[in-house]
Design a protein around this motif. Structure first.
Motif, PDB file in Angstrom:
ATOM      1  N   PHE A   1       1.011  -1.097  -0.004  1.00 47.09           N
ATOM      2  CA  PHE A   1      -0.022   0.069   0.035  1.00 47.09           C
ATOM      3  C   PHE A   1       0.928   1.157  -0.016  1.00 47.09           C
ATOM      4  N   ASN A   2       0.734   1.985  -0.922  1.00 46.29           N
ATOM      5  CA  ASN A   2       1.328   3.755  -1.034  1.00 46.29           C
ATOM      6  C   ASN A   2       0.907   4.262   0.220  1.00 46.29           C
ATOM      7  N   LYS A   3       1.758   5.329   0.147  1.00 49.05           N
ATOM      8  CA  LYS A   3       1.801   6.437   1.174  1.00 49.05           C
ATOM      9  C   LYS A   3       0.078   6.991   1.385  1.00 49.05           C
ATOM     10  N   ASP A   4      -0.470   6.958   0.229  1.00 49.20           N
ATOM     11  CA  ASP A   4      -1.769   7.714   0.097  1.00 49.20           C
ATOM     12  C   ASP A   4      -2.993   6.630   0.341  1.00 49.20           C
TER      13      ASP A   4
ATOM     14  N   PHE B   1      19.288   7.360 -11.574  1.00 54.76           N
ATOM     15  CA  PHE B   1      17.849   7.096 -11.556  1.00 54.76           C
ATOM     16  C   PHE B   1      17.319   7.827 -10.663  1.00 54.76           C
ATOM     17  N   ARG B   2      16.114   8.614 -10.996  1.00 56.60           N
ATOM     18  CA  ARG B   2      15.214   9.377  -9.868  1.00 56.60           C
ATOM     19  C   ARG B   2      13.685   8.951 -10.241  1.00 56.60           C
ATOM     20  N   VAL B   3      13.079   8.896  -9.064  1.00 56.02           N
ATOM     21  CA  VAL B   3      11.604   8.514  -9.500  1.00 56.02           C
ATOM     22  C   VAL B   3      10.622   9.365  -8.547  1.00 56.02           C
ATOM     23  N   TRP B   4       9.437   9.466  -9.241  1.00 57.27           N
ATOM     24  CA  TRP B   4       8.074  10.084  -8.663  1.00 57.27           C
ATOM     25  C   TRP B   4       7.240   8.869  -8.698  1.00 57.27           C
ATOM     26  N   GLU B   5       6.730   8.261  -7.417  1.00 62.86           N
ATOM     27  CA  GLU B   5       6.050   7.176  -7.371  1.00 62.86           C
ATOM     28  C   GLU B   5       4.677   7.543  -7.346  1.00 62.86           C
ATOM     29  N   ARG B   6       3.741   6.537  -8.096  1.00 63.75           N
ATOM     30  CA  ARG B   6       2.663   6.604  -8.009  1.00 63.75           C
ATOM     31  C   ARG B   6       2.148   6.254  -6.552  1.00 63.75           C
ATOM     32  N   GLY B   7       1.197   7.174  -5.953  1.00 63.92           N
ATOM     33  CA  GLY B   7       0.700   7.319  -4.594  1.00 63.92           C
ATOM     34  C   GLY B   7       1.609   7.392  -3.334  1.00 63.92           C
ATOM     35  N   SER B   8       3.077   7.786  -3.704  1.00 71.39           N
ATOM     36  CA  SER B   8       3.964   8.013  -2.769  1.00 71.39           C
ATOM     37  C   SER B   8       4.661   9.359  -3.000  1.00 71.39           C
ATOM     38  N   GLY B   9       4.938   9.677  -4.459  1.00 69.40           N
ATOM     39  CA  GLY B   9       5.727  10.894  -4.488  1.00 69.40           C
ATOM     40  C   GLY B   9       7.173  10.426  -4.892  1.00 69.40           C
ATOM     41  N   VAL B  10       8.282  11.510  -4.578  1.00 70.08           N
ATOM     42  CA  VAL B  10       9.532  11.251  -4.670  1.00 70.08           C
ATOM     43  C   VAL B  10       9.958  10.270  -3.513  1.00 70.08           C
TER      44      VAL B  10
END
Ligand SMILES: N[C@@H](CCC[C@H](N)C(=O)O)C(=O)O
Length: 276
Positions: free
Chosen positions: A58-61, A205-214
């Motif tokens: 489960f993501n942060k949101d 590599f840098r990422v913006w994750e669905r549901g969690s952000g950076v």
């Protein structure tokens, strides 16, 4: 636990129970840095009828993802160290697929884990991404906020939009990450990765994750980045590629049989009781 700083609160459902309806709420509460513990989300380690261990993320949101590379390495570590499995190789079921894990224990404790993440899915419908073509989305023109980018899309059980940049420091992570994540061309949302090719064997590599952000790292994202780089002729299949993420390095290999292998650390931060 964390893998390269991608940290989740893990709940052992071999020992405890959690009712389905409360899961998103508990994930959000745990992830809250002020009133909870603070994390990128929550991971449930649970019994499975299809594999030795099951994992849900489960993501942060509070939204549920289907896979999590860093979570799989930590789940494998936990399962071995806590006697859920006794052999160093075993299977883990996720909502996306069943993967093979191998742990490398030293005096009973596990720091390094390799996961065979399975085959990437490349068809537009498998991402999923709207559009007429059914073929793979490789370096496709993609306009967002008036900017023309080139998109390569990869599913590692969860969706990834990969963009190559000249310099990782200038990647528009905070400006475009959240907008691309919610772009309606991706009906299930998407994880957004910016990649700088350092050499045939190394990526930044840098990422913006669905549901969690950076986040500091994304294991499925690193796999997607290497697959995208290979599809664009920037790295070779069957070679170990080192991916430098904000939280550390992963080694990824997209082998000639189509399997994506991911190797890297898994660490415990703390254990305890969460009051909800
Ligand atoms: N951090 C993860 C991926 C977590 C799920 C993702 N945000 C999604 O919603 O698909 C990883 O290490 O792979």
């Amino acid at each position: 636990m964390h893998g390269l700083g991608n940290n989740y609160i893990y709940v052992d459902l071999f020992q405890y129970q959690m009712d389905e309806a409360s899961m998103p709420k508990i994930a959000r509460a745990m992830a809250d840095v002020h009133k909870g513990i603070g994390s990128d989300g929550m991971i449930l380690i649970h019994p499975s009828t299809k594999a030795e261990v099951g994992m849900r993320i489960f993501n942060k949101d509070g939204s549920e993802g289907k896979s999590c590379g860093n979570g799989l390495r930590c789940t494998a570590k936990y399962a071995f160290e806590n006697g859920i499995v006794t052999e160093p190789t075993f299977q883990i079921e996720t909502k996306a697929n069943i993967v093979e894990a191998e742990v490398f224990p030293l005096e009973g404790s596990v720091d390094q884990v390799t996961i065979n993440m399975g085959e990437p899915a490349l068809q537009r419908t498998a991402i999923p991404m709207l559009g007429d073509e059914t073929e793979a989305v490789i370096r496709e023109d993609y306009t967002i906020e008036g900017q023309l980018l080139e998109l390569t899309a990869v599913s590692m059980g969860n969706p990834h939009a990969v963009f190559f940049v000249e310099d990782i420091q200038d990647a528009p992570l905070y400006d475009l990450g959240p907008v691309i994540e919610k772009d309606t061309r991706f009906p299930e949302g998407i994880n957004v990765e910016f990649i700088q090719v350092v050499s045939e064997r190394e990526l930044h590599f840098r990422v913006w994750e669905r549901g969690s952000g950076v986040t500091q790292a994304c294991g499925t994202g690193a796999c997607a980045a290497v697959v995208a780089a290979a599809l664009n002729g920037l790295v070779s299949r069957g070679k170990d590629i080192t991916v430098h993420l904000s939280g550390g390095d992963l080694v990824i290999n997209w082998d000639e049989n189509g399997m994506v292998w991911m190797s890297g650390e898994a660490k415990t931060i703390a254990t305890g009781v969460f009051h909800f």
